[in-house]
Structure formats: C-alpha cells, structure tokens
Design a protein around this motif. Structure first.
Motif, mmCIF file in Angstrom:
data_model
loop_
_atom_site.group_PDB
_atom_site.id
_atom_site.type_symbol
_atom_site.label_atom_id
_atom_site.label_comp_id
_atom_site.label_asym_id
_atom_site.label_seq_id
_atom_site.Cartn_x
_atom_site.Cartn_y
_atom_site.Cartn_z
ATOM 1 N N ALA A 73 78.262 56.005 70.454
ATOM 2 C CA ALA A 73 77.820 56.585 68.966
ATOM 3 C C ALA A 73 78.368 58.032 68.954
ATOM 4 N N LEU A 74 77.261 58.581 70.664
ATOM 5 C CA LEU A 74 77.839 60.377 70.988
ATOM 6 C C LEU A 74 79.664 60.727 70.952
ATOM 7 N N HIS A 75 80.078 59.535 71.256
ATOM 8 C CA HIS A 75 81.165 59.836 71.040
ATOM 9 C C HIS A 75 82.397 59.095 70.105
ATOM 10 N N ALA A 76 81.940 58.782 68.798
ATOM 11 C CA ALA A 76 82.276 57.861 67.702
ATOM 12 C C ALA A 76 83.522 59.549 66.865
ATOM 13 N N ASP A 77 84.569 59.016 66.075
ATOM 14 C CA ASP A 77 85.008 59.621 65.656
ATOM 15 C C ASP A 77 86.052 59.346 64.525
ATOM 16 N N ALA A 78 86.753 59.947 63.965
ATOM 17 C CA ALA A 78 87.968 59.024 62.925
ATOM 18 C C ALA A 78 88.253 58.520 63.668
ATOM 19 N N ALA A 79 89.024 57.442 64.561
ATOM 20 C CA ALA A 79 89.784 57.003 64.931
ATOM 21 C C ALA A 79 88.944 55.365 65.817
ATOM 22 N N THR A 80 87.475 55.729 65.100
ATOM 23 C CA THR A 80 87.003 54.617 65.540
ATOM 24 C C THR A 80 86.938 53.755 64.924
ATOM 25 N N PRO A 81 87.418 51.942 65.601
ATOM 26 C CA PRO A 81 87.791 50.680 65.357
ATOM 27 C C PRO A 81 86.547 50.531 64.067
ATOM 28 N N VAL A 82 86.931 49.311 63.518
ATOM 29 C CA VAL A 82 86.527 48.784 62.074
ATOM 30 C C VAL A 82 85.624 47.319 63.239
ATOM 31 N N ARG A 83 84.595 47.564 62.910
ATOM 32 C CA ARG A 83 83.814 46.483 63.612
ATOM 33 C C ARG A 83 82.730 45.127 62.662
ATOM 34 N N VAL A 84 84.117 44.089 63.046
ATOM 35 C CA VAL A 84 84.171 42.852 62.530
ATOM 36 C C VAL A 84 82.927 41.910 63.537
ATOM 37 N N GLY A 85 81.877 41.910 62.170
ATOM 38 C CA GLY A 85 80.734 40.776 63.201
ATOM 39 C C GLY A 85 80.508 39.632 62.493
ATOM 40 N N GLY A 86 79.497 38.526 62.897
ATOM 41 C CA GLY A 86 79.252 37.760 62.203
ATOM 42 C C GLY A 86 79.612 35.832 62.857
ATOM 43 N N VAL A 87 79.666 34.654 61.751
ATOM 44 C CA VAL A 87 79.746 33.636 62.007
ATOM 45 C C VAL A 87 81.345 32.813 62.501
ATOM 46 N N PRO A 88 81.439 32.399 63.585
ATOM 47 C CA PRO A 88 82.731 31.802 63.248
ATOM 48 C C PRO A 88 82.924 30.585 62.985
ATOM 49 N N ALA A 89 83.445 31.313 61.830
ATOM 50 C CA ALA A 89 83.824 30.612 60.130
ATOM 51 C C ALA A 89 85.614 30.728 60.104
ATOM 52 N N GLN A 90 85.896 30.508 59.199
ATOM 53 C CA GLN A 90 87.490 30.441 58.973
ATOM 54 C C GLN A 90 87.871 31.843 58.208
ATOM 55 N N GLY A 132 74.488 50.420 61.917
ATOM 56 C CA GLY A 132 75.949 50.824 62.011
ATOM 57 C C GLY A 132 76.898 50.529 63.198
ATOM 58 N N GLU A 133 76.153 49.523 63.558
ATOM 59 C CA GLU A 133 77.167 48.954 65.256
ATOM 60 C C GLU A 133 78.321 47.575 64.579
ATOM 61 N N LEU A 134 77.802 47.000 63.373
ATOM 62 C CA LEU A 134 78.895 46.696 62.756
ATOM 63 C C LEU A 134 79.028 47.498 61.362
ATOM 64 N N ASP A 135 80.822 47.034 61.186
ATOM 65 C CA ASP A 135 80.821 47.697 59.930
ATOM 66 C C ASP A 135 81.328 46.584 58.226
ATOM 67 N N VAL A 136 81.786 45.698 58.624
ATOM 68 C CA VAL A 136 81.569 44.573 58.238
ATOM 69 C C VAL A 136 81.520 42.879 58.339
ATOM 70 N N ALA A 137 80.773 41.651 58.348
ATOM 71 C CA ALA A 137 80.385 40.639 58.359
ATOM 72 C C ALA A 137 80.879 39.988 57.208
ATOM 73 N N VAL A 138 80.639 38.314 58.301
ATOM 74 C CA VAL A 138 80.759 37.391 56.847
ATOM 75 C C VAL A 138 79.332 36.668 57.664
ATOM 76 N N LEU A 139 78.873 36.317 56.606
ATOM 77 C CA LEU A 139 77.020 35.530 56.789
ATOM 78 C C LEU A 139 77.595 34.072 55.962
ATOM 79 N N ARG A 140 76.639 33.699 57.033
ATOM 80 C CA ARG A 140 77.073 32.361 55.901
ATOM 81 C C ARG A 140 75.479 32.103 55.412
#
Length: 341
Positions: free
Chosen positions: A87-104, A140-148
């Motif tokens: 968080a202290l060193h975040a910048d515009a190059a921060t990766p998109v952080r994806v999370g969620g259930v292991p679904a297709q 804010g640790e995830l940007d986008v996620a797939v939920l069930r």
C-alpha cells in the motif's frame, strides 16, 4: 479466556505433529503444559478438537474446521506487513488483483484481463469463503472477484463494490459406473433418496444447506456419509460405489463417474462478478463480461453432457437477460450424441 495467536499455534502444532508429546517438543514446552493448554482451548470452544489415540491424536470435524481457519488467520497475519508495504509503494503500475472461487469464470476472467488490459499485470488468489473475498474487496486488496451465490444465502457486498450475475450454473450429480442409474442420463432428485452422499465441509456459501433443502423438498432427508474438501477424494469415493457426489457442469478428472443431470434443475448456483468501482477494472466491465461469456460458451460446446443440457433449454435458466442472444442460443454443434432424458 480469549483466543490469541499462541493458542492457534498450539492447536496447529498438535495437528501437524500428530501427538501432544511431539508438539510439546516443537514448541519447547512440557507435555503437561501443552495438554493443559489444549484442554482450556477445547473448553473455550465447547468441544473436542482431537480424538485421543494410544499413539497420538487425530482431528475431529470441529478440529478440522478450527485448523483450516487458524491456518488462514496465521497466514493473514504473516501477510500483514507485506500488505502494508504494498500500500505504501502503490503506483499506477499496480497489477489488477483478482480473487474468488476456483470456478471456470475465475480462469476466464484472468484471460480476459490479459486481452483487454494488456498494459497491466495480473495477480490472483483463489478464496473459497465469501466473507473473506468481500473483506478483501472492501480493503482494496482485491480489485475484482468471482463469487458464488446459492439460493437462500444472500451475498452482502461492501460500499464501493458493484456486481453483476454472470451465469446461473446447474449442479449435476455423479454416481459410480456400476450404479443402477448410471445410464439414465437425466433423473429426478428423489431417485437418489436411498443413497448416501459425499459433501464438502459446510462453509458460508450455503451450498450444503441448498443441497439439503432441495432433497427435503424432493421428499427425503439427505444422508451424508463422507465429508471432504478434496474433489479427487470425493470422486474416488463415488467411483467406488460408496456415495453420490455433487458435480459442477464443467470439470476434469471425472472419467470414472457417470454424470447425471437433474429434472427441474433443483440444484443451482449463481456466479457473480464483483469489482471495486474505483479500480482499473470498472471501465472495462462490459467488455470483460462479453469476453468471459464467449469463453464459457466454448467450454460448454466441448462438454457432451453440458452441451446437451444447454440445448434442451438450459440456457433459459443459465444466462441472464443482459447477455447477448448469441450466447443464450447456446452451442452451435448439434451433432453430439444424445443424453438420456
């Protein structure tokens, strides 16, 4: 008494060592001290976490859940300094952080991000618990996620997080190839009233409750004989003729099972895309969903059982109205062998 990280370490050490004596040696404590600590912990939680044997201990069901959650908590604590540094060193190059259930849709989301946001790297983590995913989105640790989301168990999303239902996915069942229904193709749920089941440990998704409620509506009480979170173990138990298991419609390593669809589709789950509205994903959501829908349809076409279910009108259940008519029309290949109805 209040549980802290030292108590978690004691239980985890006993579970890893398989005995109180060996755990005491690892913790550099006396065996009586570890035994007394364990008794206090078990008294606090209200039941035994281990079954005592002559030559060691094994986890009870409650102990298995305790160890799983304790491991997650300890991992989160170890990760805490790294989270703060990122968080202290975040910048515009921060990766998109994806999370969620292991679904297709999890895999399809990562591929779509690579196509639509090629300038950004992607990091990902699979997380089964819904409350953990929503907490990571909120922080804010995830940007986008797939939920069930299962019927009867709503998902509450934090402020600043939007969502869209990607698909309502049917749940099929697996039986052994020697099962008397193995060649039926499509059955009623109450045809399984005399069978026992293998199920995962209950979690906050509500899946276990959904299956039990569906069986009850079909006129019988579900009887669970085996509990495991490992799919390959569930498949092996089912293939041996010891149980019926639930099957999501897309998956590998099921060659030893007969896949049966259920009349009326009493078992379903929603796959939901959730994203932070202030994340780089937000402007690309429409394109992401379209890309994922196209990829999912390709997977449907490649699976005989699922393709036949889709062609029999399953798409009317599965696909939200917001998805294109081309996706709703389903697999274009009509030459596959028929599945019994």
């Amino acid at each position: 008494m209040r549980l802290d990280i030292r108590h978690l370490d004691v239980v985890l050490a006993i579970a890893e060592a398989g005995s109180v004596r060996r755990a005491a040696a690892r913790l550099h404590l006396t065996q009586p001290a570890v035994t007394a600590q364990l008794k206090r912990i078990e008294k606090h939680v209200g039941g035994e976490l281990f079954v005592r044997l002559r030559d060691g201990v094994v986890l009870t069901l409650a102990g298995t859940v305790f160890v799983r959650e304790a491991t997650r908590i300890r991992t989160d604590l170890e990760e805490l300094p790294h989270v703060a540094r990122r968080a202290l060193h975040a910048d515009a190059a921060t990766p998109v952080r994806v999370g969620g259930v292991p679904a297709q849709h999890f895999n399809l989301l990562i591929r779509a991000l690579g196509v639509l946001l090629p300038e950004r790297a992607t990091t990902s983590r699979t997380v089964r618990r819904t409350d953990t995913v929503t907490a990571l989105l909120a922080s804010g640790e995830l940007d986008v996620a797939v939920l069930r989301r299962f019927p009867g168990t709503p998902v509450t999303l934090p402020p600043g997080v939007a969502h869209r239902v990607l698909l309502t996915e049917p749940i099929f069942v697996g039986v052994s190839l020697d099962h008397h229904l193995s060649g039926a193709g499509r059955i009623a749920l109450n045809d399984l009233a005399d069978d026992v089941w293998v199920m995962p440990h209950p979690d906050d998704s509500g899946m276990n409750d959904h299956v039990a409620d569906a069986c009850r509506r079909a006129g019988f009480e579900q009887r669970i004989a085996h509990v495991t979170d490992e799919a390959h173990v569930a498949f092996e138990l089912t293939a041996a003729g010891d149980a019926v298991c639930v099957l999501y419609p897309l998956g590998k390593a099921r060659e030893s099972l007969a896949t049966l669809t259920l009349a009326g589709d009493p078992l379903v789950r929603d796959l939901v895309l959730a994203w932070r509205t202030d994340s780089p994903v937000a402007p690309a959501v429409d394109a992401l969903c379209a890309h994922m829908a196209e990829g999912y349809l390709t997977l449907v076409e490649a699976d005989d059982v699922y393709a036949q279910w889709w062609q029999r009108g399953g798409a009317e259940l599965a696909v939200p109205q917001s998805i294109s008519e081309e996706f709703r029309a389903g697999p274009r290949n009509q030459s596959r062998g028929a599945v019994g109805s």
